[in-house]
Design an enzyme around this catalytic site. Structure first.
Site, PDB file in Angstrom:
ATOM      1  N   HIS A  72      29.642   3.242  40.135  1.00 20.94           N
ATOM      2  CA  HIS A  72      30.067   4.110  41.234  1.00 20.94           C
ATOM      3  C   HIS A  72      30.381   3.251  42.448  1.00 20.94           C
ATOM      4  CE1 HIS A  72      28.505   8.328  39.981  1.00 20.94           C
ATOM      5  NE2 HIS A  72      29.057   7.689  38.982  1.00 20.94           N
ATOM      6  N   TYR A 201      25.068  13.956  48.465  1.00 18.38           N
ATOM      7  CA  TYR A 201      23.833  14.197  49.214  1.00 18.38           C
ATOM      8  C   TYR A 201      24.170  15.244  50.268  1.00 18.38           C
ATOM      9  CZ  TYR A 201      21.874   9.800  47.342  1.00 18.38           C
ATOM     10  OH  TYR A 201      21.387   8.800  46.533  1.00 18.38           O
ATOM     11  N   PRO A 293      12.636   9.432  47.454  1.00 18.44           N
ATOM     12  CA  PRO A 293      13.756   9.086  46.565  1.00 18.44           C
ATOM     13  C   PRO A 293      15.140   9.174  47.204  1.00 18.44           C
ATOM     14  CG  PRO A 293      12.921  11.268  46.043  1.00 18.44           C
ATOM     15  CD  PRO A 293      12.007  10.698  47.079  1.00 18.44           C
ATOM     16  N   LYS A 297      15.737   3.978  46.003  1.00 15.24           N
ATOM     17  CA  LYS A 297      15.280   2.591  46.133  1.00 15.24           C
ATOM     18  C   LYS A 297      14.073   2.226  45.268  1.00 15.24           C
ATOM     19  CE  LYS A 297      18.352   1.117  48.912  1.00 15.24           C
ATOM     20  NZ  LYS A 297      19.478   0.956  47.984  1.00 15.24           N
ATOM     21  N   TYR A 385      22.627   1.052  50.957  1.00 13.68           N
ATOM     22  CA  TYR A 385      22.673   1.812  49.706  1.00 13.68           C
ATOM     23  C   TYR A 385      22.913   0.888  48.497  1.00 13.68           C
ATOM     24  CZ  TYR A 385      23.271   5.859  46.696  1.00 13.68           C
ATOM     25  OH  TYR A 385      23.107   6.796  45.700  1.00 13.68           O
TER      26      TYR A 385
END
Ligand code: APR
Ligand code: PHB
Length: 394
Positions: A72, A201, A293, A297, A385
């Site tokens: 991704h 998200y 979460p 990580k 990220y």
């Protein structure tokens, strides 16, 4: 029994460390409380940073991940009726993440270990580290009704948050930093096609939602729920209805629902223990730290601890560099705290808190608006990220 490195716990931390050490010719034994089927029944997160992917490749356990994992190069942030894409690759000079379930990582590591003929003692009871402050530490445990003693040079505590390793360290030698959040994540796994080709998200006034996936035909969705909620109160229908409410309308319209194959609620917690070492006992992964979460990580931090201890032990055994052992905790904690910060920040920015007033809500929306509206803000999100770099071991 005698080995060079005694590893407590056969989760991803213990198995990955064991695999790397084994390939380098460093003898190790893993001692695990549960059986393999139990370990593989746990559903965990599924986003691997580049550093984790590289480490799995170095450990020669990447064949299935490279074949089946989904690369991704971006994800979506949905808030205030908007959908904003974070272009990970463009913002980080080409870095990406790999969507591949932690359960599959664990399965691949277990198979590699079995194929290598390295010893894992499953269903070991009352595992206990001893004499960590001496030159000859050892473990004792019960197995098949017998007491076993495992002598070693070093002990790797890879036994998760509820393990014995951290508890074996005198409380006065440790500082604990902790925050619990007043909500949990209700997760569902379903054999349905993903609603979007990338993760979404979503910050919504009814609470956070996350659209994730395991493959082109298997999805993982999450909803923020109250800390006191029971999974039994969430029928599949109720879950899908609530998820649709929290997603942008075009996304909700194309959501394909189906029967759940797993449904569970996980609490959210931030936790760090300092130092991550006591004499010859080293703490890795969830034994030393927990992140909520939201930044994906957990497993990635475990992998960076493994990389650090592995590279130190290589130099210890090959070059006699025992001086590096004292640096383990410092090196790990610098990266751990940055991932703790990012996970806490993403959690704070994306969830509804019971005590958030109207001002607080505007601040949250403005924080999102500011970060996605500024190139520097987007870059900050992206570089965290995909994962901050690992430190070199001199
Ligand atoms: N003795 C032996 N084994 C133990 C003991 C004990 N007293 N206590 C726990 N264990 C085992 C558990 O059964 C488990 O298999 O240690 C293992 C720890 O595995 P994880 O909890 O998966 O921890 P870790 O390997 O550090 O993986 C970190 O997992 O929890 C997620 O978010 C986390 O993704 C991250 C990753
Ligand atoms: C998951 O797929 O389980 C997942 C993905 C991203 C997260 C957390 C969990 O941030």
């Amino acid at each position: 029994m005698k080995t060079q490195v005694a590893i407590i716990g056969a989760g991803p931390s213990g198995l990955l460390l064991g695999q790397l050490l084994h390939r380098a010719g460093i003898d190790n034994v893993i001692v695990e409380r549960k059986d393999p089927d139990y370990i593989l029944s746990r559903i965990r997160a599924g986003v691997l940073e580049q550093g984790t992917v590289d480490l799995l490749r170095e450990a020669s356990v990447s064949a299935r991940m490279d074949a089946e994992g989904l690369v991704h190069d971006g994800f979506e942030l949905a808030f205030d009726g908007r959908s904003e894409r974070i272009d990970l690759s463009a913002l980080t000079g080409g870095k990406t993440v790999m969507v591949y379930g932690q359960t599959e990582v664990t399965r691949d590591l277990m198979q590699a270990r079995a194929a290598a003929g390295a010893l894992t003692v499953y269903e070991a009871d009352q595992v206990q580290p001893h004499d960590m402050n001496s030159d000859s530490p050892y473990l004792t445990f019960q197995h098949n009704g017998e007491t076993v003693r495992l002598d070693c040079d070093y002990i790797a505590g890879c036994d998760g948050f509820h393990g014995v390793s951290r508890q074996a360290i005198p409380a006065e030698a440790l500082s604990v930093f902790e925050r619990t959040y007043p909500f949990g994540w209700l997760g569902i796994l379903a054999d349905t096609p993903p609603v979007n080709h990338e993760l979404i998200y979503a910050n919504h006034e009814r609470g956070f939602a996350l659209c994730s996936m395991r493959s082109a035909t298997r999805t993982r969705y999450y909803l923020q729920v109250g800390a006191e909620e029971q999974v039994e109160d969430w029928s599949d229908q109720r879950f899908w209805d609530e998820l649709k409410r929290r997603l942008p309308a075009p996304v909700a319209e194309r959501l394909v629902t189906g029967p759940s194959i797993e449904k569970s609620i996980a609490p959210l917690r931030s936790f760090v223990v300092e130092p991550m070492q006591y004499g010859r006992l080293f703490l890795l992964g969830d034994a030393a730290h927990i992140v909520p979460p939201t930044g994906a990580k957990g497993l990635n931090l475990a992998a960076s601890d493994v990389s650090t201890l592995y590279r130190i032990l290589l130099k210890v055994y090959r070059e006699g560099r025992t001086d590096l052992l004292q640096k383990y905790s410092h090196i790990c904690l610098r990266r751990v705290w940055k991932a703790e910060r990012f996970s806490w920040w993403m959690t704070s920015m994306l969830h509804r808190f019971p005590d958030t007033d109207a001002f607080g809500q505007r601040m949250q929306q403005t924080e999102l608006d500011y970060f996605v509206g500024s190139p520097a803000g987007r870059q900050t999100i992206a570089e965290n990220y995909v994962g901050l770099p690992y430190e070199d071991i001199e």
